[in-house]
Each structure stands twice: as C-alpha cells, then as structure tokens.
Write a protein that holds these residues in place. Structure first.
Motif, PDB file in Angstrom:
ATOM      1  N   ASN A 165       9.444  24.147  21.505  1.00 11.27           N
ATOM      2  CA  ASN A 165      10.047  24.949  22.577  1.00 11.27           C
ATOM      3  C   ASN A 165       9.157  25.110  23.813  1.00 11.27           C
ATOM      4  O   ASN A 165       7.938  25.235  23.703  1.00 11.27           O
TER       5      ASN A 165
ATOM      6  N   TYR B 264      12.142  28.681  27.238  1.00 10.38           N
ATOM      7  CA  TYR B 264      12.988  29.009  26.094  1.00 10.38           C
ATOM      8  C   TYR B 264      12.405  30.186  25.304  1.00 10.38           C
ATOM      9  O   TYR B 264      13.134  31.097  24.904  1.00 10.38           O
ATOM     10  N   LEU B 265      11.094  30.177  25.123  1.00 10.65           N
ATOM     11  CA  LEU B 265      10.473  31.256  24.335  1.00 10.65           C
ATOM     12  C   LEU B 265      10.641  32.619  25.014  1.00 10.65           C
ATOM     13  O   LEU B 265      10.919  33.621  24.341  1.00 10.65           O
TER      14      LEU B 265
ATOM     15  N   HIS C 207      14.217  33.602  24.629  1.00  7.69           N
ATOM     16  CA  HIS C 207      14.445  33.991  23.232  1.00  7.69           C
ATOM     17  C   HIS C 207      13.904  35.407  22.970  1.00  7.69           C
ATOM     18  O   HIS C 207      14.608  36.256  22.408  1.00  7.69           O
TER      19      HIS C 207
ATOM     20  N   GLU D 177      22.453  35.499  24.600  1.00  3.81           N
ATOM     21  CA  GLU D 177      22.628  35.245  23.163  1.00  3.81           C
ATOM     22  C   GLU D 177      22.965  33.790  22.867  1.00  3.81           C
ATOM     23  O   GLU D 177      22.387  33.167  21.981  1.00  3.81           O
TER      24      GLU D 177
ATOM     25  N   PHE E  26      19.865  31.434  23.978  1.00  7.35           N
ATOM     26  CA  PHE E  26      18.519  31.595  23.411  1.00  7.35           C
ATOM     27  C   PHE E  26      18.469  32.089  21.959  1.00  7.35           C
ATOM     28  O   PHE E  26      17.382  32.214  21.382  1.00  7.35           O
ATOM     29  N   LEU E  27      19.635  32.448  21.409  1.00  2.87           N
ATOM     30  CA  LEU E  27      19.632  32.886  20.009  1.00  2.87           C
ATOM     31  C   LEU E  27      20.492  31.983  19.129  1.00  2.87           C
ATOM     32  O   LEU E  27      20.077  31.589  18.059  1.00  2.87           O
TER      33      LEU E  27
ATOM     34  N   GLU F 172      16.795  25.043  21.972  1.00  2.00           N
ATOM     35  CA  GLU F 172      16.515  24.567  23.334  1.00  2.00           C
ATOM     36  C   GLU F 172      17.229  23.260  23.643  1.00  2.00           C
ATOM     37  O   GLU F 172      17.745  23.061  24.737  1.00  2.00           O
TER      38      GLU F 172
ATOM     39  N   LYS G 260      20.179  27.175  31.597  1.00  2.00           N
ATOM     40  CA  LYS G 260      19.313  28.346  31.428  1.00  2.00           C
ATOM     41  C   LYS G 260      19.160  29.076  32.751  1.00  2.00           C
ATOM     42  O   LYS G 260      19.233  28.463  33.823  1.00  2.00           O
TER      43      LYS G 260
ATOM     44  N   HIS H 130       5.779  34.253  18.306  1.00  2.00           N
ATOM     45  CA  HIS H 130       6.042  33.409  19.478  1.00  2.00           C
ATOM     46  C   HIS H 130       4.952  33.534  20.550  1.00  2.00           C
ATOM     47  O   HIS H 130       4.743  32.618  21.332  1.00  2.00           O
TER      48      HIS H 130
END
Lengths: 171, 171
Positions: free
Chosen positions: B53, B57-58, B61, B84, B87-88, B92, B98, B161
């Motif tokens: 990732n 993305y992190l 998230h 949601e 990112f959940l 990615e 995004k 993370h």
C-alpha cells in the motif's frame, strides 16, 4: 459487608481491564507466531522495504523487547541479555553478529513462555503496582505508570513492527 | 460515607484505565500527525514496500477506520462515509478514484478533532458501556466488549500501519 462489596467491585473492574490488555498482547503475539510459521528463512532474511530492517532484525528486536519485560515487571533477569547489544542498542547496519534464525525462533518462544507463565499467576492487583523503572515518588503522582501500562505500550510497539513483518509475505 | 468511598474508588480506577488507553491512542495519532507534516506528496504517493500500500491508501484507510469510531461508539454517523468503499471495502489495487492528498489530510484532521472533542466530554463510566456492534445479551456475558476495548483495538491497528507509513521516510 459494604467494604467487601467495594473490594469485589474494584477487583472485578481491575480484572476486566487486565483481561483487555492481556488479550491485546496475546493477539499480537499470536500474529507474530503465525508469521514465523509461514515465512521461510529466505523471507526472514529479506528487508521489509528497500534499505529497511530485515525480518531477522525485527524478530530479534521484538524478542529483546519482550525479554526486557522480565526485569521491568520485576519477574527475573533477562533470559538472553546478549540480544540487547545487537537488537536494541545498535541498528541492523552495525553488522554485529546475529544469532541463527533457528536460535532466534527458540529465544522468541522461550521468552514468551516465561512471560505467559508469569502472567497466568499474577493477580489483577499486581498489574497496578509500579514498574521497576519508575520511582515511588513519581508513581505516587502518576499512578498510570504501572505494570499494565508497560504491557500496553509493548503491545502497540509489537503491532508497529508486525505491520513491517507482514511486508515479508510474498518476498 | 462508605458507599461514597466505594464509588470514589471505582471511579478513580476507571479514570486511570481510561487515561491509559486514551494516552496510547493520542500517542499514535500524534505520530501520524507528525509524519503527515514531514512527508511530501511524492513520498505519500509511494508504496511503503514494493507492491504494498501507498501512503495515500494508508492515510485514507486510517481515516476511514477512525471515522468508523463515531457510529460504533454511538457518537454520530460517519463524517466521510464515501471513504468506506475506497479504503475499507476495497484494496488499493481496485483503482477506485481516491480523494486528493489535501482533502485526505483535511478529513484526517476533522475526524480526529470530532473524536477528541467527544472524548473530552465522556465520563470514565461511559467507556465501560457496550459498543454499538455488540448485543446486550453478549455484553452481559462478555463485559470486556466495551467502548474502551474498541479504542484499544483501534490503537494497535493504527500502530500497525504506522510501522508501514514510517517506511515512506527517505523515499
């Protein structure tokens, strides 16, 4: 009778909280155990990202940190004091000689067995006593600096490095 | 008088537990804040390890997970429900569009401000109530499934993370 109820209530609260933190700690340990089952020696020798720590260093580091719980919680001396120099006081790039992967896995297992055995015997109350690295004077002012808080902080630390170890999958 | 002492003692214990966990949560958040100050957009767009990732993305998230604290703790609906899906529920590689990095940083800040404001008003007792995703029946049997435990679990998740985000330094 009321005094007894008071003690029971406080004791239950403490037991609940101790369970919450130990469960979180156990969950991290189980994930590291599982990764150690899955990863090959080649993967463990790889860097988790270019120029970053290898799996070997990370496992040595986590083992040395867990081993350090023994003295700070007042359980015993470290089982493997030789890990401190290699995995705590120096970075991977120091090129100090590292134990073999088989030895490291063995150290990791033994440290966790020793800790777990002690945790199983500790009473909830014990967790709220001061840890070895805080003075009685400071502890009177800052009662959150107790043994359970040490374990809480080691739990987030372990999770931090677990996020790096997971990068070794697929290497 | 004794009943009052009992209440005071339990209340003090609970306040101590709550402080321990919120301090741990705050410490993780501060570290993410600090990283966001330090990392350039180029670094945030990089993968934390090859094929893994990106920082973008992190951060998305972690923001979506923190935003999810609002409903699970019974505070409010999510501020940014659109996160949601991206990112959940999807990885990615799904290539869903995004938000910009500026927007993501803004979302991260707003979610944390909202959460923090609420935490400042919560009483210690509130933290030991059940969270929204557990039934009253299960909670009676498993009182550790309380709001504070949710925050504890999100704290280790964030740390996990963070261990990956730190890899972006020097990219």
């Amino acid at each position: 009778m009321i005094a007894q109820q008071e003690n029971d209530s406080i004791s239950n609260e403490k037991e609940l909280f101790v369970k919450m933190v130990i469960d979180a700690w156990d969950a991290q340990n189980s994930k590291v155990d599982q990764l150690l089952e899955e990863l090959s020696d080649k993967q463990l020798k790889a860097e988790n990202a270019p120029g970053k720590n290898t799996g070997v260093y990370l496992i040595g580091h986590l083992t040395a940190v867990s081993d350090g719980l023994l003295p700070i919680l007042g359980i015993s001396e470290r089982l493997y004091p030789q890990l401190e120099e290699v995995f705590l006081k120096n970075p991977e790039k120091s090129d100090l000689e590292k134990p073999s992967i088989a030895d490291l896995k063995n150290f990791w297992r033994n440290v966790n067995l020793k800790i777990k055995g002690y945790f199983n015997e500790m009473k909830a109350e014990d967790w709220f006593g001061k840890h070895v690295a805080v003075s009685a004077e400071d502890f009177a002012k800052e009662p959150h600096r107790n043994k359970l808080n040490v374990l809480l902080s080691r739990t987030t630390h372990q999770s931090y490095h677990l996020g790096q170890l997971i990068n070794l999958k697929g290497k």
